[in-house]
Design an enzyme around this catalytic site. Structure first.
Site: not given
Length: 326
Positions: A24-25, A107-108, A131, A175, A225
């Site tokens: 939105r911003a 990764g992105s 995370d 993670r 985890e």
């Protein structure tokens, strides 16, 4: 410096509460500067498959309070292949896209950076992951909401643990990092907090459990985890075998990724989204909008091969041990 006329925004990887506030911003700040704005649906896959929608002010209305992402998201492993990135680059060139804002994680950012280096548009990343483990920023969008969601569950579990005088082992996400575990562990009064950064072998853990056993009518262990979702069932089994003490296991799982974003996530996401546009206007690229020392800042992208941030303040665990040992 290329003048920006057309911008595309996408969300990639795991979803995080607050992504919509950032979208939105981004959109409304870009429109303020007369940019033409598009959104790619389902992350990088949208660039390859031509799944793009125009975004105006109304398109992002009434989304700031919603969890998830209105643009949809996902992991697109094929984007690591140059031929696939070439297809995305040609599509963006056809649309005459000058700049891209990516909401996601390491990764992105790496994928968008490679696309830029291969002739793609200017890019800026906004760190979004529950995370909270991206190097170079003290905070990632979604973390506070995830912690509050997990804490609500832990509080409810403690009610039933006290009523039945039972022990619980509660597994939270994160993670390979323990930020969620340590925060909700302290806030939830966990007797033991187990983190991947400070590994405790099963013998040491069971000795600690035996030492505490009997002091309280119920006990809670909060465990990260540690890149092994569901591993707590095996831990509980070993505890029972070595001590005779039973721990009921509760894996909170994906409930931590959803829900209405908190005030903190909405505010920081909004500020980061607006700052991303300001960074593009200055001609910056291959940068990340970070939260450092209490302020929004522009930072280098994390190292794609070593960009994970880990919890390092062991003193917090010692404090919790003192508080919860009584």
């Amino acid at each position: 410096m290329t003048e920006i006329k057309k911008l595309i925004v996408l969300t990639s990887g795991g979803d995080a509460p607050g992504m919509n506030a950032a979208i939105r911003a981004v959109v409304r700040t870009a429109l303020h500067y007369q940019f033409e704005v598009y959104g790619a649906t389902a992350g990088f896959a949208g660039l390859v498959n031509g799944q793009v929608v125009p975004l105006n002010s109304r398109a992002v209305a009434n989304c700031i309070q919603r969890g998830g992402t209105i643009l949809k998201t996902g992991r697109f492993e094929n984007f690591r292949f140059k031929a696939v990135r070439d297809k995305a680059r040609e599509f963006l060139k056809k649309l005459q896209i000058d700049a891209m804002i990516v909401l996601g994680g390491n990764g992105s950012f790496a994928g968008a950076s490679k696309l830029y280096q291969e002739g793609g548009p200017q890019m800026i990343g906004i760190p979004c992951t529950i995370d909270n483990d991206i190097q170079g920023t003290d905070y990632c969008i979604g973390f506070d909401t995830a912690c509050n969601t997990a804490l609500q569950a832990i509080d409810k579990i403690r009610d039933t643990a006290f009523s039945h005088e039972r022990n619980f082992l509660i597994e939270v996400m994160g993670r390979s990092s323990g930020f969620i575990a340590v925060n909700v562990g302290i806030a939830g009064g966990a007797e033991i907090i187990a983190l991947p950064e400070f590994h405790v072998d099963i013998d040491t853990l069971t000795q600690k459990i035996k030492k505490q056993h009997g002091k309280k009518s119920a006990s809670i262990i909060v465990a990260a985890e540690a890149n092994q979702p569901g591993h707590s069932f095996e831990v509980a089994k070993q505890i029972k075998e070595k001590t005779g003490i039973e721990y009921r296991v509760c894996v909170l799982g994906h409930t931590q990724r959803g829900g209405t974003p908190t005030v903190k996530d909405r505010v920081l996401a909004s500020l980061m989204g607006a700052q991303a546009i300001e960074a593009l206007k200055k001609g910056l690229t291959e940068k990340m909008i970070a939260y450092q020392n209490g302020k929004i800042a522009v930072a280098p992208l994390p190292d794609p091969d070593n960009g994970t941030r880990y919890f390092a303040d062991e003193a917090l665990l010692r404090v919790n041990n003192i508080i919860c040992a009584m």
